[in-house]
Motif scaffolding. Sequence first.
Motif, PDB file in Angstrom:
ATOM      1  N   ARG A  75      -3.684  14.092  -2.635  1.00  0.00           N
ATOM      2  CA  ARG A  75      -4.493  12.987  -2.111  1.00  0.00           C
ATOM      3  C   ARG A  75      -3.948  11.946  -1.743  1.00  0.00           C
ATOM      4  O   ARG A  75      -4.312  11.253  -0.459  1.00  0.00           O
ATOM      5  CB  ARG A  75      -5.704  12.603  -3.103  1.00  0.00           C
ATOM      6  CG  ARG A  75      -6.464  13.808  -3.625  1.00  0.00           C
ATOM      7  CD  ARG A  75      -7.480  13.232  -4.421  1.00  0.00           C
ATOM      8  NE  ARG A  75      -8.443  12.090  -4.080  1.00  0.00           N
ATOM      9  CZ  ARG A  75      -9.131  11.327  -5.047  1.00  0.00           C
ATOM     10  NH1 ARG A  75      -8.977  11.402  -6.304  1.00  0.00           N
ATOM     11  NH2 ARG A  75      -9.785  10.595  -4.411  1.00  0.00           N
ATOM     12  N   LYS A  76      -2.744  11.221  -2.297  1.00  0.00           N
ATOM     13  CA  LYS A  76      -2.135  10.096  -2.111  1.00  0.00           C
ATOM     14  C   LYS A  76      -1.225  10.268  -0.799  1.00  0.00           C
ATOM     15  O   LYS A  76      -1.041   9.283  -0.029  1.00  0.00           O
ATOM     16  CB  LYS A  76      -1.355   9.570  -3.286  1.00  0.00           C
ATOM     17  CG  LYS A  76      -1.870   9.382  -4.534  1.00  0.00           C
ATOM     18  CD  LYS A  76      -2.709   7.904  -4.434  1.00  0.00           C
ATOM     19  CE  LYS A  76      -3.351   7.425  -5.567  1.00  0.00           C
ATOM     20  NZ  LYS A  76      -4.511   7.788  -6.029  1.00  0.00           N
ATOM     21  N   SER A  77      -0.834  11.631  -0.835  1.00  0.00           N
ATOM     22  CA  SER A  77       0.179  11.689   0.304  1.00  0.00           C
ATOM     23  C   SER A  77      -0.707  12.033   1.811  1.00  0.00           C
ATOM     24  O   SER A  77       0.044  11.778   2.754  1.00  0.00           O
ATOM     25  CB  SER A  77       1.307  12.848   0.077  1.00  0.00           C
ATOM     26  OG  SER A  77       0.583  14.100   0.074  1.00  0.00           O
ATOM     27  N   ILE A 130       5.032  11.269   2.377  1.00  0.00           N
ATOM     28  CA  ILE A 130       4.140  10.197   2.370  1.00  0.00           C
ATOM     29  C   ILE A 130       4.381   9.357   3.641  1.00  0.00           C
ATOM     30  O   ILE A 130       5.387   8.925   3.647  1.00  0.00           O
ATOM     31  CB  ILE A 130       4.207   9.283   1.245  1.00  0.00           C
ATOM     32  CG1 ILE A 130       3.962  10.083  -0.233  1.00  0.00           C
ATOM     33  CG2 ILE A 130       3.337   8.307   1.151  1.00  0.00           C
ATOM     34  CD1 ILE A 130       4.501   9.573  -1.324  1.00  0.00           C
ATOM     35  N   LYS A 164      -9.361  16.549   2.838  1.00  0.00           N
ATOM     36  CA  LYS A 164      -9.579  15.296   2.155  1.00  0.00           C
ATOM     37  C   LYS A 164     -10.760  15.385   1.074  1.00  0.00           C
ATOM     38  O   LYS A 164     -10.607  14.976   0.037  1.00  0.00           O
ATOM     39  CB  LYS A 164      -9.590  14.127   2.963  1.00  0.00           C
ATOM     40  CG  LYS A 164      -9.487  12.916   2.447  1.00  0.00           C
ATOM     41  CD  LYS A 164      -9.314  11.947   3.544  1.00  0.00           C
ATOM     42  CE  LYS A 164      -9.424  10.355   2.946  1.00  0.00           C
ATOM     43  NZ  LYS A 164      -9.260   9.266   3.819  1.00  0.00           N
ATOM     44  N   ARG A 208       2.580   1.387  -3.350  1.00  0.00           N
ATOM     45  CA  ARG A 208       1.639   2.157  -4.337  1.00  0.00           C
ATOM     46  C   ARG A 208       1.696   3.562  -4.193  1.00  0.00           C
ATOM     47  O   ARG A 208       1.508   4.370  -5.309  1.00  0.00           O
ATOM     48  CB  ARG A 208       0.224   1.334  -4.423  1.00  0.00           C
ATOM     49  CG  ARG A 208      -0.329   1.376  -5.390  1.00  0.00           C
ATOM     50  CD  ARG A 208      -1.889   0.493  -5.459  1.00  0.00           C
ATOM     51  NE  ARG A 208      -2.339   0.174  -4.002  1.00  0.00           N
ATOM     52  CZ  ARG A 208      -2.282  -0.913  -3.210  1.00  0.00           C
ATOM     53  NH1 ARG A 208      -1.454  -1.913  -4.112  1.00  0.00           N
ATOM     54  NH2 ARG A 208      -2.653  -1.038  -2.430  1.00  0.00           N
ATOM     55  N   LYS A 209       1.363   4.182  -2.996  1.00  0.00           N
ATOM     56  CA  LYS A 209       1.218   5.693  -2.786  1.00  0.00           C
ATOM     57  C   LYS A 209       2.575   6.376  -3.389  1.00  0.00           C
ATOM     58  O   LYS A 209       2.626   7.334  -4.103  1.00  0.00           O
ATOM     59  CB  LYS A 209       1.137   5.979  -1.355  1.00  0.00           C
ATOM     60  CG  LYS A 209      -0.315   5.476  -1.066  1.00  0.00           C
ATOM     61  CD  LYS A 209      -0.389   5.927   0.521  1.00  0.00           C
ATOM     62  CE  LYS A 209      -1.928   5.634   1.015  1.00  0.00           C
ATOM     63  NZ  LYS A 209      -2.236   6.121   2.293  1.00  0.00           N
ATOM     64  N   ASN A 223       2.967   6.179  -6.885  1.00  0.00           N
ATOM     65  CA  ASN A 223       2.117   7.216  -7.766  1.00  0.00           C
ATOM     66  C   ASN A 223       2.489   8.575  -7.526  1.00  0.00           C
ATOM     67  O   ASN A 223       2.643   9.273  -8.735  1.00  0.00           O
ATOM     68  CB  ASN A 223       0.621   7.042  -7.009  1.00  0.00           C
ATOM     69  CG  ASN A 223      -0.432   8.058  -7.745  1.00  0.00           C
ATOM     70  OD1 ASN A 223      -0.347   9.205  -7.394  1.00  0.00           O
ATOM     71  ND2 ASN A 223      -1.376   7.572  -8.354  1.00  0.00           N
ATOM     72  N   VAL A 224       3.103   9.212  -6.351  1.00  0.00           N
ATOM     73  CA  VAL A 224       3.502  10.460  -6.295  1.00  0.00           C
ATOM     74  C   VAL A 224       4.897  10.704  -7.114  1.00  0.00           C
ATOM     75  O   VAL A 224       5.105  11.452  -7.832  1.00  0.00           O
ATOM     76  CB  VAL A 224       4.023  10.788  -4.844  1.00  0.00           C
ATOM     77  CG1 VAL A 224       4.627  11.969  -4.946  1.00  0.00           C
ATOM     78  CG2 VAL A 224       2.619  10.704  -4.007  1.00  0.00           C
ATOM     79  N   GLY A 270       0.814  -1.280  -0.142  1.00  0.00           N
ATOM     80  CA  GLY A 270      -0.083   0.214  -0.090  1.00  0.00           C
ATOM     81  C   GLY A 270       0.958   1.252  -0.039  1.00  0.00           C
ATOM     82  O   GLY A 270       0.710   2.183  -0.703  1.00  0.00           O
ATOM     83  N   ILE A 271       1.787   1.201   0.780  1.00  0.00           N
ATOM     84  CA  ILE A 271       2.992   2.370   0.817  1.00  0.00           C
ATOM     85  C   ILE A 271       3.676   2.633  -0.570  1.00  0.00           C
ATOM     86  O   ILE A 271       3.708   3.462  -1.085  1.00  0.00           O
ATOM     87  CB  ILE A 271       3.776   2.388   2.022  1.00  0.00           C
ATOM     88  CG1 ILE A 271       3.053   2.337   3.383  1.00  0.00           C
ATOM     89  CG2 ILE A 271       4.649   3.461   1.801  1.00  0.00           C
ATOM     90  CD1 ILE A 271       2.071   3.563   3.794  1.00  0.00           C
ATOM     91  N   ASP A 278      -3.657  14.714  -7.463  1.00  0.00           N
ATOM     92  CA  ASP A 278      -3.630  13.445  -7.107  1.00  0.00           C
ATOM     93  C   ASP A 278      -2.445  13.274  -5.924  1.00  0.00           C
ATOM     94  O   ASP A 278      -2.640  12.496  -5.171  1.00  0.00           O
ATOM     95  CB  ASP A 278      -3.308  12.542  -8.398  1.00  0.00           C
ATOM     96  CG  ASP A 278      -3.565  11.143  -8.120  1.00  0.00           C
ATOM     97  OD1 ASP A 278      -4.501  10.735  -7.292  1.00  0.00           O
ATOM     98  OD2 ASP A 278      -2.798  10.255  -8.871  1.00  0.00           O
TER      99      ASP A 278
END
Length: 180
Positions: free
Chosen positions: A151-153, A177, A120, A51-52, A55-56, A48-49, A148
């Motif tokens: 949002r992700k961070s 993050i 958020k 992925r975030k 993405n960033v 999960g981490i 994005d």
Amino acid sequence: MKYIYELHKTMLARNLILVYEGEFTQEITKSVLAMAERNMDSMGEESGIKRKVFNVMVECLQNIVKHSDDFSKQSEQKPTAIFMIGKQDNAYIITSGNPIKNEDVDNLRSKLDQINGLDKEGLKQLYKDIIKSTSLSEKGGAGLGFVDMARKSGNPLEYDFERLDDQYSFFSLRTKIAKE
């Protein structure tokens, strides 16, 4: 030769996992992403981490490539940018920097301030609004990537602009993050 050891000490002190400075192309971007992914895998990071963070990283690197194209068309200088990823106890820090046109600074600052002023739910709504109301060009430009990233961070996007000359400023962006 001493500077190599000094650089090494700085990277260790700041817990930098990866630093790349130079020209950014799609191929180099893929390589940087692959290296960072292997590094996080070797540290046993949760998916999960990862992925975030991934993405960033993609958004930061796409931003650099986009503005590097603009810079190289307008300037005789080779575009130079920097990308770094570091790890603190409870967070990953992704930092990027690249030249942008001075005429774009105010608009970008305004977008980033708007994004940083939202919670958020506000970010979620802005993301939906941009997707619905904007016809994105092939280069983007609507700020969707920054929304994005925020949002992700789950954290504000830290930024700065350093004027280089009459045409360009150096845009620095830092995203944190948190490891949950």
